[in-house]
Design a protein around this motif. Sequence first.
Motif, PDB file in Angstrom:
ATOM      1  N   ALA A 144      10.021 -84.677  52.862  1.00 50.24           N
ATOM      2  CA  ALA A 144      11.246 -84.787  52.063  1.00 50.24           C
ATOM      3  C   ALA A 144      12.457 -84.139  52.732  1.00 50.24           C
ATOM      4  CB  ALA A 144      11.020 -84.214  50.664  1.00 50.24           C
ATOM      5  N   TYR A 168      15.559 -84.967  34.621  1.00 45.24           N
ATOM      6  CA  TYR A 168      16.575 -84.366  35.507  1.00 45.24           C
ATOM      7  C   TYR A 168      17.864 -85.188  35.580  1.00 45.24           C
ATOM      8  CZ  TYR A 168      18.706 -82.238  39.627  1.00 45.24           C
ATOM      9  OH  TYR A 168      19.586 -81.621  40.490  1.00 45.24           O
ATOM     10  N   ALA A 222      28.097 -81.639  44.190  1.00 44.58           N
ATOM     11  CA  ALA A 222      27.861 -80.324  43.577  1.00 44.58           C
ATOM     12  C   ALA A 222      29.135 -79.486  43.608  1.00 44.58           C
ATOM     13  CB  ALA A 222      26.732 -79.607  44.314  1.00 44.58           C
ATOM     14  N   GLN A 258      25.224 -85.508  47.794  1.00 42.28           N
ATOM     15  CA  GLN A 258      24.915 -84.653  46.641  1.00 42.28           C
ATOM     16  C   GLN A 258      25.550 -83.271  46.816  1.00 42.28           C
ATOM     17  OE1 GLN A 258      20.979 -82.924  45.865  1.00 42.28           O
ATOM     18  NE2 GLN A 258      20.863 -84.199  44.024  1.00 42.28           N
ATOM     19  N   GLU A 311       5.687 -81.130  50.148  1.00 48.78           N
ATOM     20  CA  GLU A 311       6.115 -82.481  50.548  1.00 48.78           C
ATOM     21  C   GLU A 311       7.046 -82.372  51.755  1.00 48.78           C
ATOM     22  OE1 GLU A 311       4.921 -85.158  48.981  1.00 48.78           O
ATOM     23  OE2 GLU A 311       4.129 -84.285  47.126  1.00 48.78           O
ATOM     24  N   ALA A 321      23.281 -74.262  39.141  1.00 44.97           N
ATOM     25  CA  ALA A 321      22.763 -75.534  38.631  1.00 44.97           C
ATOM     26  C   ALA A 321      21.381 -75.783  39.237  1.00 44.97           C
ATOM     27  CB  ALA A 321      23.699 -76.689  38.973  1.00 44.97           C
ATOM     28  N   ASP A 322      20.642 -76.587  38.535  1.00 48.00           N
ATOM     29  CA  ASP A 322      19.265 -76.925  38.926  1.00 48.00           C
ATOM     30  C   ASP A 322      19.308 -77.981  40.028  1.00 48.00           C
ATOM     31  OD1 ASP A 322      16.634 -77.773  39.104  1.00 48.00           O
ATOM     32  OD2 ASP A 322      16.439 -78.283  36.976  1.00 48.00           O
ATOM     33  N   ARG A 323      18.753 -77.655  41.197  1.00 49.29           N
ATOM     34  CA  ARG A 323      18.706 -78.610  42.304  1.00 49.29           C
ATOM     35  C   ARG A 323      17.682 -79.712  42.026  1.00 49.29           C
ATOM     36  NH1 ARG A 323      19.769 -78.658  48.191  1.00 49.29           N
ATOM     37  NH2 ARG A 323      19.997 -80.890  48.485  1.00 49.29           N
ATOM     38  N   GLY A 324      16.757 -79.450  41.132  1.00 52.14           N
ATOM     39  CA  GLY A 324      15.811 -80.498  40.754  1.00 52.14           C
ATOM     40  C   GLY A 324      14.388 -80.186  41.154  1.00 52.14           C
ATOM     41  N   PHE A 325      14.194 -79.712  42.381  1.00 54.51           N
ATOM     42  CA  PHE A 325      12.818 -79.520  42.834  1.00 54.51           C
ATOM     43  C   PHE A 325      12.331 -78.091  42.556  1.00 54.51           C
ATOM     44  CE2 PHE A 325      15.434 -79.163  46.790  1.00 54.51           C
ATOM     45  CZ  PHE A 325      15.164 -77.849  47.129  1.00 54.51           C
ATOM     46  N   ALA A 326      11.004 -77.955  42.517  1.00 53.03           N
ATOM     47  CA  ALA A 326      10.382 -76.657  42.242  1.00 53.03           C
ATOM     48  C   ALA A 326      10.246 -75.858  43.535  1.00 53.03           C
ATOM     49  CB  ALA A 326       9.011 -76.860  41.597  1.00 53.03           C
ATOM     50  N   TYR A 354       7.991 -77.145  46.299  1.00 56.05           N
ATOM     51  CA  TYR A 354       8.141 -78.546  46.706  1.00 56.05           C
ATOM     52  C   TYR A 354       8.288 -78.702  48.223  1.00 56.05           C
ATOM     53  CZ  TYR A 354       9.877 -83.343  46.913  1.00 56.05           C
ATOM     54  OH  TYR A 354      10.035 -84.672  47.217  1.00 56.05           O
ATOM     55  N   TRP A 377      22.754 -73.360  43.890  1.00 56.57           N
ATOM     56  CA  TRP A 377      21.604 -74.098  43.401  1.00 56.57           C
ATOM     57  C   TRP A 377      20.407 -73.186  43.134  1.00 56.57           C
ATOM     58  CZ3 TRP A 377      22.733 -77.790  47.908  1.00 56.57           C
ATOM     59  CH2 TRP A 377      23.434 -78.911  47.458  1.00 56.57           C
ATOM     60  N   MET A 413      29.174 -74.077  43.951  1.00 55.75           N
ATOM     61  CA  MET A 413      27.945 -74.142  43.162  1.00 55.75           C
ATOM     62  C   MET A 413      26.852 -73.356  43.873  1.00 55.75           C
ATOM     63  SD  MET A 413      25.773 -77.410  41.815  1.00 55.75           S
ATOM     64  CE  MET A 413      26.812 -77.719  40.383  1.00 55.75           C
ATOM     65  N   GLY A 457      10.205 -85.008  43.596  1.00 54.98           N
ATOM     66  CA  GLY A 457      10.665 -83.627  43.430  1.00 54.98           C
ATOM     67  C   GLY A 457      11.208 -83.342  42.048  1.00 54.98           C
ATOM     68  N   TRP A 516      25.750 -84.639  37.665  1.00 52.39           N
ATOM     69  CA  TRP A 516      26.468 -84.443  38.927  1.00 52.39           C
ATOM     70  C   TRP A 516      25.592 -84.794  40.127  1.00 52.39           C
ATOM     71  CZ3 TRP A 516      24.067 -81.419  42.421  1.00 52.39           C
ATOM     72  CH2 TRP A 516      23.098 -80.548  41.939  1.00 52.39           C
ATOM     73  N   ILE A 525      13.500 -81.176  53.110  1.00 54.25           N
ATOM     74  CA  ILE A 525      14.123 -79.965  52.575  1.00 54.25           C
ATOM     75  C   ILE A 525      14.156 -78.949  53.719  1.00 54.25           C
ATOM     76  CG2 ILE A 525      14.034 -78.219  50.768  1.00 54.25           C
ATOM     77  CD1 ILE A 525      14.096 -81.096  49.666  1.00 54.25           C
ATOM     78  N   GLN A 576      16.583 -89.108  53.378  1.00 53.31           N
ATOM     79  CA  GLN A 576      15.284 -88.862  52.741  1.00 53.31           C
ATOM     80  C   GLN A 576      14.555 -90.176  52.468  1.00 53.31           C
ATOM     81  OE1 GLN A 576      14.783 -87.526  48.596  1.00 53.31           O
ATOM     82  NE2 GLN A 576      13.951 -85.621  49.407  1.00 53.31           N
TER      83      GLN A 576
END
Lengths: 288, 288
Positions: free
Chosen positions: A152, B145, A167, A163, A149, A137-142, A145, A181, A179, B140, B151, A154, B163
């Motif tokens: 954030a 999204y 997941a 989250q 940033e 699944a897509d975690r959202g950030f590129a 990122y 990511w 899952m 992000g 989820w 990460i 965050q």
Amino acid sequence: MAAVTFRFPYPAAGSAAPDLVAQPVDAPTISVMDAAAERGDGAFETFGIVGGAPQAVRDHLERLRESLAMLELPDPDLPALAETCRRIAARATGDAWLKLVVTRGGMDRAAPSAWAVLADAADTAPLRTDGIAVVTADRGFASDYAAREPWALIGAKTLSYAQNMAAIREAHRRGAGDMLWATSDGVLLEAPTSSLVVRRGSALVTPDPRVGTLHGTTQRAMFRWAEGAGLETAYARLTRADLASADAGWLASSVRGAVPISRVDGSALPIDRARTDEIAAFLRARRD
Amino acid sequence: MAAVTFRFPYPAAGSAAPDLVAQPVDAPTISVMDAAAERGDGAFETFGIVGGAPQAVRDHLERLRESLAMLELPDPDLPALAETCRRIAARATGDAWLKLVVTRGGMDRAAPSAWAVLADAADTAPLRTDGIAVVTADRGFASDYAAREPWALIGAKTLSYAQNMAAIREAHRRGAGDMLWATSDGVLLEAPTSSLVVRRGSALVTPDPRVGTLHGTTQRAMFRWAEGAGLETAYARLTRADLASADAGWLASSVRGAVPISRVDGSALPIDRARTDEIAAFLRARRD
């Protein structure tokens, strides 16, 4: 062994290892306004314990220090924390895990809070035999990122895991066990509580942490095993296609060890039973 | 008034309002393995209290129910929770806030945990006079999204706020009072603990929650004020350029109210003093 909690003063740099008193794990030991419960604002590490000793202590504590630095919390005294972990681990009566937590503190945030929990570990042999099906699944950030940033968090192992837990529930809903990511631009990251390691021919490969993952302590141990076993190791950008065509894959974490990935998004992945067993023996034999 | 904590059994649908016993806020009242402290795994709402009554109770409790549904926790009994909030608010001796928390439960996760905290509110008049400087940063994720990956809990008010707190520290580092997040494709979202509302001519405009924000309870109250004041209201996609060219902007939250934005990324934004005062009076006069 009943699970127990140890609350102790945070050993900032220069402090000695604190005295420890065990309390039942369900005892009320913190305020609801501790930063952990109010905001998920703290960091943690979970150590595997084998033979009454904590594993990968240096890697875990170095990562904890990095997480605390990202959170702008005071540096810990690593020897004091290491001694604390060893004293707690010595109370284990079998395979166990130890969770070490540091938070921004009580309601006044005057000083960090610290505690540890010691509990029996579940038997991980069935997981190693059956393997685990994952969905991506897509975690959202590129993939740029985390570097772009840094505020954030990460790559910090914070307590804000809602989250991550969501997941895993989503993976179960999709009929999988976990899952995996990926970034929004398709670079594989990690699972909610474990690292991805794949074998491609004679090399073990894991996602580059700079893309936005924790640097796994068990993954690092697997790399040490690989170097001893004559395999190459690499940090790289991996895609879903790379995983689908891999010779084997594992999810690596302190509590479960290296669990072979049996399926990815519904397609079978080969389970490398021989190396899974060798890695399990190597991980289990570790002392710090 | 000293801040106090109330621990009570979670009132699932069909339950009556629980009995309440106040404890000092710093008293140890929860286990370190409660899902709040272990994983930031729960939801919360913070109510303003004026004149011994909680404000916007229905909006807060509806949003709590939505957060709990996204977390797959059992539905609460909203009338029981409303009554609980009213009983607690009646103990306030002046302007106050009430934080209501529901988590996935203790270590065994057998049932949700619930508690509330009641504390004095700070005077918000200086913030309204001075306004607040904000800096923008990339959250992000892209503007599609939240809809694409439900989820991921975007739009749930969870306890996983590490965050959010880091974003505020980053804003301070950059010489501002708060951060304003945008999606990776440049759509403005919200601040870490408040909603964005801008005035463009005779309209109040706020980011569409479907882009990835909480639906603000104070923002909704501001829209009700606007409708009474003859202004239009709209949910829209706003960019940094839209904000820079706005006639005024506010950060809206239950505890601070509507705080005028004085600067955005270093450039001045007009403060609409007349409407800031009218909104403050409207917000303060609310009873649920």
